[in-house]
Motif scaffolding. Structure first.
Motif, PDB file in Angstrom:
ATOM      1  N   LEU A 198     -14.545 -12.154  23.026  1.00  0.00           N
ATOM      2  CA  LEU A 198     -15.780 -11.474  23.701  1.00  0.00           C
ATOM      3  C   LEU A 198     -16.528 -12.557  24.371  1.00  0.00           C
ATOM      4  O   LEU A 198     -17.145 -12.406  25.703  1.00  0.00           O
ATOM      5  N   GLN A 234     -17.314 -12.898  28.179  1.00  0.00           N
ATOM      6  CA  GLN A 234     -18.776 -12.829  28.845  1.00  0.00           C
ATOM      7  C   GLN A 234     -19.029 -14.009  29.880  1.00  0.00           C
ATOM      8  O   GLN A 234     -19.433 -13.979  31.006  1.00  0.00           O
ATOM      9  N   LYS A 255     -14.166 -11.835  18.424  1.00  0.00           N
ATOM     10  CA  LYS A 255     -15.590 -12.300  18.843  1.00  0.00           C
ATOM     11  C   LYS A 255     -15.538 -13.450  19.722  1.00  0.00           C
ATOM     12  O   LYS A 255     -16.322 -13.506  20.678  1.00  0.00           O
TER      13      LYS A 255
END
Length: 369
Positions: A227, A231, A224
């Motif tokens: 990610l 981004q 997580k």
């Protein structure tokens, strides 16, 4: 025009100059006519096919032949050859040689007409012969114009090559920047995830499912986090100019540290490379703080000076158990490379005194110009 005008002079001479034959005066006129035609047609040849010395000899022969043709011919356009050869030598020869031969052309042609050395020239004034060398000035001007055009084209080609080289350099620089961004996001995270998965695989043999779940949970948390970092990286790569304060504030809050950002100085827009690299440094520092000092308070300060922008990220010591993770110092190396490319400085190291003792601090200062 380079071919049409000489061809027109040759055709006009062939139709009007008399006598012209294979015997006596006609043969002399024919031979002189052919020499004049050859001298006239040199203008149509590329300049690289004949050296200056060869052209000088050839044009000298042509001028003598033109004056002789003016005297040998009874009628016709014999005078045209002298005028056009004079203009051509102004284009093909260096100025000093061109002017010298033009003067010779005027003297020879003027002398032929003044002393009536030929037949049928009573209608041509001797002043016309003196003017035979005047077209050399037009030839010199034409040559200067062509040289200026060639110089301009050469300069344009050089500028285009320089622009292509600069564009290629910019592409390579951008590729290097993207490579650093991808490394900073993925290197530590993927290595840490891989380690946790290897640990879970090893624990399966022991049958300790609680520790297996703990390792896989940590791996999920790293995924997580990766990610989220990816981004931010994609966002930074897509934007030419990022709002530094807003982007940094959102990044700090998304990392779980509310009200941790302090901005000092007169806020202003900074160059896009400065904003992008400061955000990447903040991203790397926040990631390292979460990995190596979980639970520790984080403070971020963005200071705008008159000619530089400084970013300071300080975290306190960990308050929770630190998970063994990967990392060989490449993140800090990447930060140093970013700052060095922009002419700035960066310092990183442990905090040895004060309330944050035992923590870590990263400070980057980048000039705006």
């Amino acid at each position: 025009m380079q071919w049409i005008i000489p061809a027109a002079v040759v055709v006009a001479g062939a139709l009007t100059i008399r006598p012209m034959g294979l015997a006596g005066q006609g043969l002399v006129v024919l031979l002189l006519f052919l020499v004049n035609c050859a001298a006239l047609l040199i203008r149509t040849l590329p300049e690289t096919t004949m050296s200056q010395r060869t052209a000088l000899v050839w044009f000298t022969l042509g001028i003598v032949a033109a004056a002789a043709l003016l005297g040998a011919g009874d009628r016709g356009t014999t005078y045209l050859f002298a005028f056009f050869i004079s203009g051509h030598l102004g284009y093909r020869l260096e100025t000093k040689w061109a002017l010298g031969l033009a003067l010779l052309c005027s003297v020879l042609c003027g002398g032929v007409l003044y002393y009536r050395l030929g037949q049928g020239h009573d209608v041509l004034p001797w002043a016309l012969g003196l003017a035979a060398g005047a077209p050399v000035l037009a030839g010199i001007l034409n040559r200067s114009h062509h040289q200026a055009v060639r110089a301009a084209l050469s300069a344009a080609e050089s500028a285009e090559r320089a622009a292509r080289a600069e564009a290629q350099t910019a592409v390579l620089t951008e590729r290097s920047r993207i490579a650093r961004d991808v490394h900073d996001v993925l290197a530590h995270s993927l290595a840490g995830i891989n380690m946790q998965l290897e640990l879970a695989d090893a624990l399966l043999d022991t049958g300790d499912l609680d520790k297996v779940r703990e390792a896989t949970t940590k791996a999920h948390g790293m995924v997580k986090d990766s990610l989220k970092q990816a981004q931010w990286t994609v966002h930074a790569l897509r934007e030419d100019a990022l709002p530094l304060v807003e982007s940094l504030s959102a990044m700090v809050e998304s990392s779980g540290h509310r009200d941790a950002l302090a901005v000092t100085g007169a806020v202003r827009e900074v160059p896009a490379p400065v904003a992008q690299n400061l955000l990447r440094i903040a991203q790397e520092s926040l990631t390292n703080a979460a990995r190596h000092a979980p639970g520790g308070e984080v403070r971020v300060e963005l200071a705008f000076a008159p000619s530089s922008t400084a970013l300071t990220i300080r975290n306190r010591a960990a308050t929770r158990t630190v998970t063994a993770g990967a990392g060989g110092g490449m993140g800090l190396i990447g930060m140093r490379e970013r700052v060095a490319l922009l002419g700035g400085t960066i310092t990183a190291g442990p905090v040895t005194e004060g309330p944050d003792e035992g923590g870590w601090q990263v400070e980057a200062v980048i000039p705006d110009e």
